[in-house]
Design a protein around this motif. Sequence first.
Motif, mmCIF file in Angstrom:
data_model
loop_
_atom_site.group_PDB
_atom_site.id
_atom_site.type_symbol
_atom_site.label_atom_id
_atom_site.label_comp_id
_atom_site.label_asym_id
_atom_site.label_seq_id
_atom_site.Cartn_x
_atom_site.Cartn_y
_atom_site.Cartn_z
ATOM 1 N N ASP A 43 0.851 -1.182 0.000
ATOM 2 C CA ASP A 43 0.000 0.000 0.000
ATOM 3 C C ASP A 43 0.888 1.233 0.000
ATOM 4 O O ASP A 43 1.539 1.544 1.006
ATOM 5 N N CYS A 44 0.934 1.939 -1.127
ATOM 6 C CA CYS A 44 1.806 3.109 -1.264
ATOM 7 C C CYS A 44 1.045 4.417 -1.142
ATOM 8 O O CYS A 44 1.530 5.465 -1.583
ATOM 9 N N ARG A 45 -0.146 4.366 -0.545
ATOM 10 C CA ARG A 45 -0.830 5.624 -0.276
ATOM 11 C C ARG A 45 -0.022 6.438 0.733
ATOM 12 O O ARG A 45 0.733 5.877 1.532
ATOM 13 N N ARG A 46 -0.172 7.726 0.672
ATOM 14 C CA ARG A 46 0.599 8.628 1.528
ATOM 15 C C ARG A 46 -0.292 9.174 2.619
ATOM 16 O O ARG A 46 -1.261 9.875 2.342
ATOM 17 N N GLY A 47 0.025 8.824 3.839
ATOM 18 C CA GLY A 47 -0.840 9.209 4.943
ATOM 19 C C GLY A 47 -2.213 8.598 4.808
ATOM 20 O O GLY A 47 -3.212 9.187 5.241
ATOM 21 N N GLY A 48 -2.269 7.415 4.191
ATOM 22 C CA GLY A 48 -3.542 6.738 3.997
ATOM 23 C C GLY A 48 -4.370 7.282 2.859
ATOM 24 O O GLY A 48 -5.535 6.895 2.702
ATOM 25 N N GLN A 49 -3.785 8.175 2.043
ATOM 26 C CA GLN A 49 -4.540 8.811 0.964
ATOM 27 C C GLN A 49 -3.904 8.524 -0.394
ATOM 28 O O GLN A 49 -2.691 8.356 -0.517
ATOM 29 N N GLY A 50 -4.757 8.475 -1.421
ATOM 30 C CA GLY A 50 -4.274 8.320 -2.779
ATOM 31 C C GLY A 50 -3.518 9.553 -3.238
ATOM 32 O O GLY A 50 -3.557 10.608 -2.597
ATOM 33 N N TRP A 51 -2.837 9.427 -4.372
ATOM 34 C CA TRP A 51 -2.046 10.550 -4.881
ATOM 35 C C TRP A 51 -1.778 10.366 -6.373
ATOM 36 O O TRP A 51 -1.950 9.277 -6.918
ATOM 37 N N SER A 52 -1.374 11.452 -7.009
ATOM 38 C CA SER A 52 -0.899 11.379 -8.396
ATOM 39 C C SER A 52 0.233 12.374 -8.568
ATOM 40 O O SER A 52 0.276 13.410 -7.897
#
Length: 241
Positions: A43-52
Amino acid sequence: MIVGALDMLGLVNQDAYTPQTAEQFDTAPSGGDGSSSDRGREDCRRGGQGWSEYGIPDAANGNRATKMNAFLDSAWLAMNPGTEVTAAVRPPGYSWATRYAGHLGLNPRNNINNCHLLGKDLGGSGTDLSNLATCSRAANTLVAGEIGRLVDNMSNHEAKVKNAVNAGQVVRYSVEPVYSGPRTVSMAFRMKADGVNPDGSQGIPVDRTISNSLFSKKFNQWRNIGIVTHQGVAAPMAGTP
């Protein structure tokens, strides 16, 4: 990164424009996450959030787009609706591609597009040139009619990714234009996605290379707009609108 030549690159020489046949093509330099070596189920979400993230444009070659990397989940899509493309913002080589489409006997308005790397429905910007590349309509989406249609198109795989995210998967996703030498219009788009289901099992897999091609009824053949040579010179190059 180097990928093998696509089948559609076996084109013949004709008129003032000469398609180039080659065995290997380099992608533009790019930064950020998303290489095949570090892709997986983590899981590579940042702070539990998606990103682009959009790669830095290739200044040495007309500021052509380089790469898009993202880690998508349903919450991120809900907060990032994406934006449409506009005629006021055109990626490198767009005007040249419209002229080339005309040479092929095609209506440029119907056959040349601004392509999102990160699609609008996946939260991508339609006005940030870091996320835009000149593409054929056939590469972008499913066109009407049987002639000139690429079933394996970008919109098809974008829809698969969106459906996976809406079903609860988190998806690591990247899109990279594949260029032939210093040309500012790509000859293909490499699309990769790795999804993870809520239970941790493998989700959606995508690993496709989409040809940036048009079908010319005038010449009765496919032409790839990213491998053209005009009067002995690769086209289009930096400085060509």
